[in-house]
Enzyme design. Structure first.
Site, PDB file in Angstrom:
ATOM      1  N   HIS A  43      29.387  10.329  46.677  1.00  0.00           N
ATOM      2  CA  HIS A  43      30.261   9.534  45.818  1.00  0.00           C
ATOM      3  C   HIS A  43      31.080  10.436  44.913  1.00  0.00           C
ATOM      4  CE1 HIS A  43      27.480   5.897  46.511  1.00  0.00           C
ATOM      5  NE2 HIS A  43      28.480   5.922  47.356  1.00  0.00           N
ATOM      6  N   HIS A  75      22.044   9.293  51.566  1.00  0.00           N
ATOM      7  CA  HIS A  75      21.491   7.972  51.228  1.00  0.00           C
ATOM      8  C   HIS A  75      20.719   7.340  52.381  1.00  0.00           C
ATOM      9  CE1 HIS A  75      23.938   8.041  47.731  1.00  0.00           C
ATOM     10  NE2 HIS A  75      25.078   7.757  48.309  1.00  0.00           N
ATOM     11  N   GLU A 128      21.859   3.625  49.231  1.00  0.00           N
ATOM     12  CA  GLU A 128      20.480   4.123  49.356  1.00  0.00           C
ATOM     13  C   GLU A 128      19.498   2.952  49.293  1.00  0.00           C
ATOM     14  OE1 GLU A 128      18.812   7.062  46.425  1.00  0.00           O
ATOM     15  OE2 GLU A 128      17.150   5.640  46.560  1.00  0.00           O
ATOM     16  N   CYS A 194      13.252  11.006  42.316  1.00  0.00           N
ATOM     17  CA  CYS A 194      13.120  12.408  42.743  1.00  0.00           C
ATOM     18  C   CYS A 194      13.168  13.345  41.536  1.00  0.00           C
ATOM     19  CB  CYS A 194      14.156  12.753  43.793  1.00  0.00           C
ATOM     20  SG  CYS A 194      15.708  13.286  43.152  1.00  0.00           S
ATOM     21  N   ASN A 224      24.319   7.713  40.112  1.00  0.00           N
ATOM     22  CA  ASN A 224      23.510   8.608  39.271  1.00  0.00           C
ATOM     23  C   ASN A 224      24.333   9.167  38.123  1.00  0.00           C
ATOM     24  OD1 ASN A 224      23.999  11.709  39.762  1.00  0.00           O
ATOM     25  ND2 ASN A 224      24.328  10.715  41.725  1.00  0.00           N
TER      26      ASN A 224
HETATM   27  S1  SF4 Z   1      17.596  15.170  45.932  1.00  0.00           S
HETATM   28 FE1  SF4 Z   1      17.225  13.268  44.833  1.00  0.00          FE
HETATM   29  S2  SF4 Z   1      19.185  12.635  43.969  1.00  0.00           S
HETATM   30 FE2  SF4 Z   1      19.562  14.139  45.572  1.00  0.00          FE
HETATM   31  S3  SF4 Z   1      19.939  12.937  47.409  1.00  0.00           S
HETATM   32 FE3  SF4 Z   1      17.787  13.482  47.389  1.00  0.00          FE
HETATM   33  S4  SF4 Z   1      16.820  11.754  46.419  1.00  0.00           S
HETATM   34 FE4  SF4 Z   1      18.970  11.590  45.952  1.00  0.00          FE
END
Ligand code: SF4
Length: 286
Positions: A43, A75, A128, A194, A224
């Site tokens: 994005h 995603h 996602e 995460c 995010n």
């Molecule tokens: S590291 Fe975390 S924020 Fe980045 S794509 Fe993977 S899950 Fe999403």
């Protein structure tokens, strides 16, 4: 004027991995100008444009103009789309689904197999969330995004809780507590936020409380980045969300001693560096 950039600003592991996989594939001559991503790879319009110049083009669905190679972005995609892609033997598939998203998909598959009703905390329109929740039983899931949404939770069911990987940690904790209070059966909680998100949110919070102005860099359509902006805004009212250095406004720095810069997981280093440079150029404190 002191300008501080949070150490974790910018691309997270999953995005870096997906972009590198796209660049590697685009470099191979047989894929030149024929690599598609299902939806924009991340994005961030500036990164998408720069990848298009290298032969990587987003498409909206696989029935519409897909060439011979398709990259699944970080995603992930819905389970049914993945099945459809896998059944097309002529299509070369490069799966760049982030391993953390894969983990959430696996948790949900197992929970569904064990008869759990899955509650996902996140934005139901986010790709996602759509990809992860598609692994639940079609009649036994709910996506919630507010405390008010808890009214819709079927409290007599066995409940499995999972969150969008970029969810605000404290909000997810609050939902977990409230679900435990209302549930009448078993509650299983999966930790799917995460580390990259948690570290970035924590570092940004600390910085926001120690500066006079906070700048959040990232796509306006990046979940995010928007979350990061809201977190910083709660602490520092003078928080500005920008996509590029051209939006930096010199009026923000009048009588300001310290400026903080953070950036979403889909913001490349080169944009952060340009923003930093622009803020440095506007420093008139001598
Ligand atoms: S590291 Fe975390 S924020 Fe980045 S794509 Fe993977 S899950 Fe999403």
């Amino acid at each position: 004027m002191e300008i501080i950039v949070v150490p974790s600003a910018g691309f997270c592991f999953g995005v870096k991995r997906a972009v590198n996989m796209a660049l590697d594939a685009a470099k191979k001559s047989n894929l030149q100008e024929k690599l598609n991503t299902l939806g924009p790879i991340i994005h961030n319009p500036q990164v998408v444009k720069s990848l298009e110049e290298k032969g990587v083009y987003p498409i909206e669905n696989i029935d519409n103009g897909c060439h011979n190679a398709l990259l699944i972005r970080s995603h992930g995609v819905k389970a049914e789309i993945m099945e459809k892609i896998a059944s097309n033997k002529r299509l070369k598939v490069i799966d760049a689904t982030c391993p953390f998203v894969k983990k959430a998909q696996n948790y949900i598959s197992k929970a569904a197999l064990n008869g759990y009703f899955v509650i996902m905390v996140g934005d139901e329109n986010h790709p996602e969330v759509q990809s992860v929740i598609s692994f639940a039983d079609k009649n036994k899931f709910l996506v919630i995004n507010s405390i008010d949404d808890l009214k819709r939770v079927p409290i007599s069911e066995k409940l499995a809780l999972v969150s969008q990987t970029t969810q605000d940690v404290n909000f997810y904790k609050r939902i977990i507590e409230d679900v435990h209070k209302i549930a009448k059966s078993d509650v299983t909680v999966f930790d799917t936020i995460c580390d990259a998100t948690m570290i970035k949110q924590e570092e940004s919070k600390i910085l926001a409380s120690n500066v006079d102005v906070m700048i959040v860099v990232g796509g306006y359509n990046s979940a995010n980045t928007n979350k990061l902006k809201n977190i910083c805004m709660e602490i520092q009212k003078k928080t500005y969300h920008i996509e590029t250095e051209d939006e930096v406004n010199p009026e923000w720095f009048v009588n300001v001693n310290r400026v903080g810069i953070t950036a979403g997981a889909s913001t490349p280093d080169w944009i952060i560096e340009r923003v930093l440079k622009r803020v440095q150029d506007m420093d008139t404190s001598g």
